[in-house]
Design a protein around this motif. Structure first.
Motif, PDB file in Angstrom:
ATOM      1  N   GLY A 187      49.096   1.681 -48.457  1.00  0.00           N
ATOM      2  CA  GLY A 187      48.941   2.134 -49.830  1.00  0.00           C
ATOM      3  C   GLY A 187      49.129   1.036 -50.852  1.00  0.00           C
ATOM      4  O   GLY A 187      48.916   1.252 -52.034  1.00  0.00           O
ATOM      5  N   HIS A 188      49.538  -0.140 -50.416  1.00  0.00           N
ATOM      6  CA  HIS A 188      49.759  -1.261 -51.326  1.00  0.00           C
ATOM      7  C   HIS A 188      48.848  -2.422 -50.965  1.00  0.00           C
ATOM      8  O   HIS A 188      48.643  -2.719 -49.801  1.00  0.00           O
ATOM      9  N   GLY A 189      48.330  -3.070 -51.971  1.00  0.00           N
ATOM     10  CA  GLY A 189      47.564  -4.301 -51.769  1.00  0.00           C
ATOM     11  C   GLY A 189      46.391  -4.135 -50.823  1.00  0.00           C
ATOM     12  O   GLY A 189      45.553  -3.285 -50.999  1.00  0.00           O
ATOM     13  N   TYR A 190      46.387  -4.948 -49.778  1.00  0.00           N
ATOM     14  CA  TYR A 190      45.268  -4.965 -48.846  1.00  0.00           C
ATOM     15  C   TYR A 190      45.393  -3.918 -47.743  1.00  0.00           C
ATOM     16  O   TYR A 190      44.512  -3.788 -46.915  1.00  0.00           O
ATOM     17  N   SER A 191      46.495  -3.192 -47.703  1.00  0.00           N
ATOM     18  CA  SER A 191      46.684  -2.134 -46.701  1.00  0.00           C
ATOM     19  C   SER A 191      46.066  -0.844 -47.217  1.00  0.00           C
ATOM     20  O   SER A 191      46.749   0.057 -47.668  1.00  0.00           O
ATOM     21  N   SER A 192      44.766  -0.760 -47.139  1.00  0.00           N
ATOM     22  CA  SER A 192      44.062   0.377 -47.706  1.00  0.00           C
ATOM     23  C   SER A 192      43.428   1.235 -46.626  1.00  0.00           C
ATOM     24  O   SER A 192      43.520   0.943 -45.432  1.00  0.00           O
ATOM     25  N   LEU A 193      42.762   2.287 -47.045  1.00  0.00           N
ATOM     26  CA  LEU A 193      42.067   3.172 -46.119  1.00  0.00           C
ATOM     27  C   LEU A 193      41.025   2.432 -45.299  1.00  0.00           C
ATOM     28  O   LEU A 193      40.827   2.723 -44.122  1.00  0.00           O
ATOM     29  N   MET A 194      40.376   1.455 -45.908  1.00  0.00           N
ATOM     30  CA  MET A 194      39.343   0.709 -45.197  1.00  0.00           C
ATOM     31  C   MET A 194      39.931  -0.057 -44.011  1.00  0.00           C
ATOM     32  O   MET A 194      39.249  -0.265 -43.010  1.00  0.00           O
ATOM     33  N   ALA A 195      41.191  -0.442 -44.106  1.00  0.00           N
ATOM     34  CA  ALA A 195      41.811  -1.172 -43.009  1.00  0.00           C
ATOM     35  C   ALA A 195      41.902  -0.312 -41.752  1.00  0.00           C
ATOM     36  O   ALA A 195      41.872  -0.827 -40.635  1.00  0.00           O
ATOM     37  N   LEU A 196      41.984   1.009 -41.919  1.00  0.00           N
ATOM     38  CA  LEU A 196      42.049   1.891 -40.763  1.00  0.00           C
ATOM     39  C   LEU A 196      40.779   1.826 -39.935  1.00  0.00           C
ATOM     40  O   LEU A 196      40.797   2.036 -38.723  1.00  0.00           O
ATOM     41  N   THR A 197      39.663   1.550 -40.571  1.00  0.00           N
ATOM     42  CA  THR A 197      38.390   1.523 -39.851  1.00  0.00           C
ATOM     43  C   THR A 197      37.940   0.124 -39.471  1.00  0.00           C
ATOM     44  O   THR A 197      37.116  -0.021 -38.583  1.00  0.00           O
ATOM     45  N   SER A 198      38.468  -0.898 -40.129  1.00  0.00           N
ATOM     46  CA  SER A 198      37.955  -2.243 -39.880  1.00  0.00           C
ATOM     47  C   SER A 198      38.906  -3.167 -39.119  1.00  0.00           C
ATOM     48  O   SER A 198      38.505  -4.257 -38.734  1.00  0.00           O
ATOM     49  N   LEU A 199      40.127  -2.746 -38.893  1.00  0.00           N
ATOM     50  CA  LEU A 199      41.102  -3.579 -38.187  1.00  0.00           C
ATOM     51  C   LEU A 199      41.624  -2.849 -36.948  1.00  0.00           C
ATOM     52  O   LEU A 199      41.621  -1.622 -36.905  1.00  0.00           O
ATOM     53  N   PRO A 200      42.114  -3.593 -35.940  1.00  0.00           N
ATOM     54  CA  PRO A 200      42.668  -2.947 -34.742  1.00  0.00           C
ATOM     55  C   PRO A 200      44.106  -2.457 -34.996  1.00  0.00           C
ATOM     56  O   PRO A 200      45.077  -3.002 -34.486  1.00  0.00           O
ATOM     57  N   VAL A 201      44.234  -1.419 -35.793  1.00  0.00           N
ATOM     58  CA  VAL A 201      45.540  -0.885 -36.207  1.00  0.00           C
ATOM     59  C   VAL A 201      46.085   0.040 -35.124  1.00  0.00           C
ATOM     60  O   VAL A 201      45.349   0.845 -34.562  1.00  0.00           O
ATOM     61  N   GLN A 202      47.395  -0.064 -34.849  1.00  0.00           N
ATOM     62  CA  GLN A 202      48.038   0.792 -33.858  1.00  0.00           C
ATOM     63  C   GLN A 202      49.060   1.737 -34.467  1.00  0.00           C
ATOM     64  O   GLN A 202      49.486   2.686 -33.827  1.00  0.00           O
ATOM     65  N   MET A 203      49.464   1.475 -35.710  1.00  0.00           N
ATOM     66  CA  MET A 203      50.458   2.307 -36.370  1.00  0.00           C
ATOM     67  C   MET A 203      50.335   2.102 -37.876  1.00  0.00           C
ATOM     68  O   MET A 203      49.966   1.026 -38.329  1.00  0.00           O
ATOM     69  N   VAL A 204      50.653   3.149 -38.639  1.00  0.00           N
ATOM     70  CA  VAL A 204      50.632   3.067 -40.101  1.00  0.00           C
ATOM     71  C   VAL A 204      52.072   3.154 -40.604  1.00  0.00           C
ATOM     72  O   VAL A 204      52.778   4.115 -40.323  1.00  0.00           O
ATOM     73  N   LYS A 205      52.486   2.113 -41.333  1.00  0.00           N
ATOM     74  CA  LYS A 205      53.838   2.077 -41.902  1.00  0.00           C
ATOM     75  C   LYS A 205      53.732   2.361 -43.393  1.00  0.00           C
ATOM     76  O   LYS A 205      53.114   1.610 -44.137  1.00  0.00           O
ATOM     77  N   ILE A 206      54.351   3.456 -43.816  1.00  0.00           N
ATOM     78  CA  ILE A 206      54.253   3.918 -45.201  1.00  0.00           C
ATOM     79  C   ILE A 206      55.299   3.201 -46.046  1.00  0.00           C
ATOM     80  O   ILE A 206      56.489   3.207 -45.727  1.00  0.00           O
ATOM     81  N   ASP A 207      54.849   2.608 -47.131  1.00  0.00           N
ATOM     82  CA  ASP A 207      55.705   1.817 -47.999  1.00  0.00           C
ATOM     83  C   ASP A 207      56.821   2.660 -48.618  1.00  0.00           C
ATOM     84  O   ASP A 207      56.643   3.841 -48.923  1.00  0.00           O
ATOM     85  N   ARG A 208      57.966   2.028 -48.812  1.00  0.00           N
ATOM     86  CA  ARG A 208      59.143   2.710 -49.367  1.00  0.00           C
ATOM     87  C   ARG A 208      58.910   3.278 -50.761  1.00  0.00           C
ATOM     88  O   ARG A 208      59.579   4.220 -51.163  1.00  0.00           O
ATOM     89  N   SER A 209      57.952   2.735 -51.495  1.00  0.00           N
ATOM     90  CA  SER A 209      57.682   3.262 -52.839  1.00  0.00           C
ATOM     91  C   SER A 209      57.199   4.706 -52.781  1.00  0.00           C
ATOM     92  O   SER A 209      57.336   5.442 -53.751  1.00  0.00           O
ATOM     93  N   PHE A 210      56.649   5.124 -51.633  1.00  0.00           N
ATOM     94  CA  PHE A 210      56.206   6.504 -51.475  1.00  0.00           C
ATOM     95  C   PHE A 210      57.336   7.428 -51.040  1.00  0.00           C
ATOM     96  O   PHE A 210      57.297   8.617 -51.308  1.00  0.00           O
ATOM     97  N   THR A 211      58.342   6.895 -50.370  1.00  0.00           N
ATOM     98  CA  THR A 211      59.430   7.748 -49.904  1.00  0.00           C
ATOM     99  C   THR A 211      60.535   7.889 -50.939  1.00  0.00           C
ATOM    100  O   THR A 211      61.295   8.850 -50.901  1.00  0.00           O
ATOM    101  N   THR A 212      60.619   6.959 -51.864  1.00  0.00           N
ATOM    102  CA  THR A 212      61.711   6.958 -52.839  1.00  0.00           C
ATOM    103  C   THR A 212      61.750   8.230 -53.680  1.00  0.00           C
ATOM    104  O   THR A 212      62.804   8.806 -53.882  1.00  0.00           O
ATOM    105  N   GLY A 213      60.605   8.698 -54.141  1.00  0.00           N
ATOM    106  CA  GLY A 213      60.585   9.840 -55.058  1.00  0.00           C
ATOM    107  C   GLY A 213      60.633  11.206 -54.415  1.00  0.00           C
ATOM    108  O   GLY A 213      60.874  12.198 -55.089  1.00  0.00           O
ATOM    109  N   ILE A 214      60.420  11.293 -53.097  1.00  0.00           N
ATOM    110  CA  ILE A 214      60.397  12.619 -52.498  1.00  0.00           C
ATOM    111  C   ILE A 214      61.799  13.184 -52.397  1.00  0.00           C
ATOM    112  O   ILE A 214      62.785  12.457 -52.307  1.00  0.00           O
TER     113      ILE A 214
END
Length: 95
Positions: A6-33
Motif C-alpha cells: 500500500g506504500h510506494g512501489y508496493s502496489s496492486l500491480m506488484a501482485l501480478t508482475s513480481l514473484p510475490v509469496q506473501m503480502v506484508k501490510i504496512d503499520r500505517s493501516f493497522t494503527t487506526g483500526i
C-alpha cells in the motif's frame, strides 16, 4: 514477500508482475483500526479488501504494527494469517 503493501512501489500491480509469496501490510493501516471513528472503520474495511485480494492470489498476509488485543482480534477476523508488533513482544538486540 511484498513488504509495506500500500506504500510506494508496493502496489496492486506488484501482485501480478513480481514473484510475490506473501503480502506484508504496512503499520500505517493497522494503527487506526480498533478506534471507533469514521477513519478507523474505513481503514478496517480497506484491510478486509486487501486480505481478500491477497487471498484471491493465494498469498498469505502479515500485518505489522499490532499493539493491542483489539487490533489482533480485528485483523484475525479480517483473515490476516500472521500478525507482528509490540503486542506480541518488543524488538530485542541481536546480542
Amino acid at each position: 514477500m511484498l513488504d509495506d503493501f500500500g506504500h510506494g512501489y508496493s502496489s496492486l500491480m506488484a501482485l501480478t508482475s513480481l514473484p510475490v509469496q506473501m503480502v506484508k501490510i504496512d503499520r500505517s493501516f493497522t494503527t487506526g483500526i480498533g478506534e471507533d471513528t469514521s477513519a478507523g472503520n474505513k481503514v478496517l474495511k480497506a484491510l478486509h479488501r486487501t486480505v481478500a485480494l491477497a487471498t484471491r492470489y493465494r498469498l498469505p498476509t502479515v500485518a505489522e504494527g499490532v499493539e493491542t488485543l483489539e487490533q489482533a482480534d480485528l485483523l484475525t477476523k479480517a483473515g490476516c494469517a500472521y500478525l507482528q508488533g509490540h503486542f506480541f513482544g518488543r524488538p530485542e538486540p541481536l546480542i
